[in-house]
Write a protein that holds these residues in place. Structure first.
Motif, PDB file in Angstrom:
ATOM      1  N   GLY A   6      -6.114  88.477  26.746  1.00  0.00           N
ATOM      2  CA  GLY A   6      -5.947  87.354  27.655  1.00  0.00           C
ATOM      3  C   GLY A   6      -4.487  87.039  27.850  1.00  0.00           C
ATOM      4  O   GLY A   6      -3.600  87.778  27.484  1.00  0.00           O
ATOM      5  N   ARG A 142     -14.581  86.962  31.708  1.00  0.00           N
ATOM      6  CA  ARG A 142     -14.243  85.794  32.537  1.00  0.00           C
ATOM      7  C   ARG A 142     -14.194  84.526  31.676  1.00  0.00           C
ATOM      8  O   ARG A 142     -13.257  83.734  31.762  1.00  0.00           O
ATOM      9  CB  ARG A 142     -15.257  85.625  33.663  1.00  0.00           C
ATOM     10  CG  ARG A 142     -15.046  84.340  34.480  1.00  0.00           C
ATOM     11  CD  ARG A 142     -16.040  84.197  35.608  1.00  0.00           C
ATOM     12  NE  ARG A 142     -17.434  84.341  35.253  1.00  0.00           N
ATOM     13  CZ  ARG A 142     -18.199  83.366  34.754  1.00  0.00           C
ATOM     14  NH1 ARG A 142     -17.699  82.166  34.539  1.00  0.00           N
ATOM     15  NH2 ARG A 142     -19.470  83.586  34.467  1.00  0.00           N
ATOM     16  N   LEU A 143     -15.207  84.353  30.819  1.00  0.00           N
ATOM     17  CA  LEU A 143     -15.239  83.167  29.960  1.00  0.00           C
ATOM     18  C   LEU A 143     -14.071  83.144  28.978  1.00  0.00           C
ATOM     19  O   LEU A 143     -13.517  82.080  28.682  1.00  0.00           O
ATOM     20  CB  LEU A 143     -16.577  83.073  29.231  1.00  0.00           C
ATOM     21  CG  LEU A 143     -17.794  82.820  30.130  1.00  0.00           C
ATOM     22  CD1 LEU A 143     -19.081  82.907  29.324  1.00  0.00           C
ATOM     23  CD2 LEU A 143     -17.689  81.492  30.848  1.00  0.00           C
ATOM     24  N   ARG A 145     -11.077  84.499  29.552  1.00  0.00           N
ATOM     25  CA  ARG A 145      -9.890  84.160  30.348  1.00  0.00           C
ATOM     26  C   ARG A 145      -9.843  82.673  30.676  1.00  0.00           C
ATOM     27  O   ARG A 145      -8.777  82.084  30.758  1.00  0.00           O
ATOM     28  CB  ARG A 145      -9.852  84.983  31.647  1.00  0.00           C
ATOM     29  CG  ARG A 145      -9.468  86.425  31.460  1.00  0.00           C
ATOM     30  CD  ARG A 145      -9.164  87.116  32.786  1.00  0.00           C
ATOM     31  NE  ARG A 145     -10.040  86.748  33.869  1.00  0.00           N
ATOM     32  CZ  ARG A 145     -11.111  87.438  34.276  1.00  0.00           C
ATOM     33  NH1 ARG A 145     -11.441  88.545  33.663  1.00  0.00           N
ATOM     34  NH2 ARG A 145     -11.839  87.022  35.293  1.00  0.00           N
ATOM     35  N   GLN A 146     -11.017  82.068  30.875  1.00  0.00           N
ATOM     36  CA  GLN A 146     -11.093  80.646  31.215  1.00  0.00           C
ATOM     37  C   GLN A 146     -11.038  79.745  29.985  1.00  0.00           C
ATOM     38  O   GLN A 146     -11.073  78.522  30.113  1.00  0.00           O
ATOM     39  CB  GLN A 146     -12.382  80.360  32.000  1.00  0.00           C
ATOM     40  CG  GLN A 146     -12.415  81.028  33.352  1.00  0.00           C
ATOM     41  CD  GLN A 146     -13.772  80.895  34.029  1.00  0.00           C
ATOM     42  OE1 GLN A 146     -14.785  80.584  33.405  1.00  0.00           O
ATOM     43  NE2 GLN A 146     -13.795  81.156  35.324  1.00  0.00           N
ATOM     44  N   GLY A 147     -10.991  80.348  28.806  1.00  0.00           N
ATOM     45  CA  GLY A 147     -10.931  79.570  27.582  1.00  0.00           C
ATOM     46  C   GLY A 147     -12.274  78.998  27.157  1.00  0.00           C
ATOM     47  O   GLY A 147     -12.337  78.122  26.301  1.00  0.00           O
ATOM     48  N   GLU A 148     -13.364  79.479  27.755  1.00  0.00           N
ATOM     49  CA  GLU A 148     -14.700  78.980  27.432  1.00  0.00           C
ATOM     50  C   GLU A 148     -15.411  79.842  26.386  1.00  0.00           C
ATOM     51  O   GLU A 148     -16.563  79.584  26.057  1.00  0.00           O
ATOM     52  CB  GLU A 148     -15.550  78.914  28.705  1.00  0.00           C
ATOM     53  CG  GLU A 148     -15.019  77.934  29.730  1.00  0.00           C
ATOM     54  CD  GLU A 148     -15.875  77.889  30.978  1.00  0.00           C
ATOM     55  OE1 GLU A 148     -17.108  78.087  30.881  1.00  0.00           O
ATOM     56  OE2 GLU A 148     -15.305  77.656  32.057  1.00  0.00           O
TER      57      GLU A 148
END
Length: 160
Positions: A6, A142-143, A145-148
């Motif tokens: 990331g 994706r999660l 990268r989004q910090g989720e």
């Protein structure tokens, strides 16, 4: 983000004050966005030309097998995005230890339903299985990268 993935490929400024770019991370992010067949061809070509660079790029990519690196809560979050049929399909033809670790992140009833679905599904094209695995890996990436989502910390003895 933990685990060295990331961050959009950027590193802290170097001593000259400029921003350094992690080239392997940038290439991995581009490859992650490509169609699987084209991605595999490019990685194979790169491996023939420069195996060390290909290894660095591959380490930066998020693959289906990397799901095992997610913490339990993150893995559950990823799997909630998919119907049981897709999860079952993604786990076909994988070692039972891998499937068991993935299914352990789900409630017992959901895991049992997916196991039943795996045995009830008829023959499937390998390309379709890989496509679903790519979809799941893509959501996980994706999660992250989004910090989720979070990856488990890797002890220093296991880092490359």
């Amino acid at each position: 983000m933990s685990g060295g993935r990331g961050g959009g490929g950027r590193k802290p400024p170097d001593e000259s004050g400029g921003v350094r770019i992690d080239g392997a991370r940038a290439v991995a992010e581009m490859l992650d966005a490509m169609e699987p067949a084209a991605r595999e061809k490019l990685i194979a070509d790169l491996a023939r030309r420069d195996p060390a660079v290909a290894a660095k790029v591959s380490q930066k990519m998020f693959l289906f097998s990397d799901l095992l690196r997610l913490d339990a809560q993150s893995l559950t979050r990823v799997l909630r995005e998919f119907p049981n049929e897709k999860i079952a399909l993604s786990l076909r033809d994988l070692p039972s230890e891998f499937a068991d670790r993935i299914l352990a992140a789900l409630p017992t009833r959901a895991a049992d339903t997916i196991r039943a679905e795996m045995t009830e599904q008829g023959p499937q094209l390998v390309a379709r299985i890989r496509q679903v695995q790519e979809e799941i890996a893509g959501v996980a990436h994706r999660l992250l990268r989004q910090g989720e989502a979070k990856v488990l910390e890797v002890p220093d003895t296991e880092k490359k």
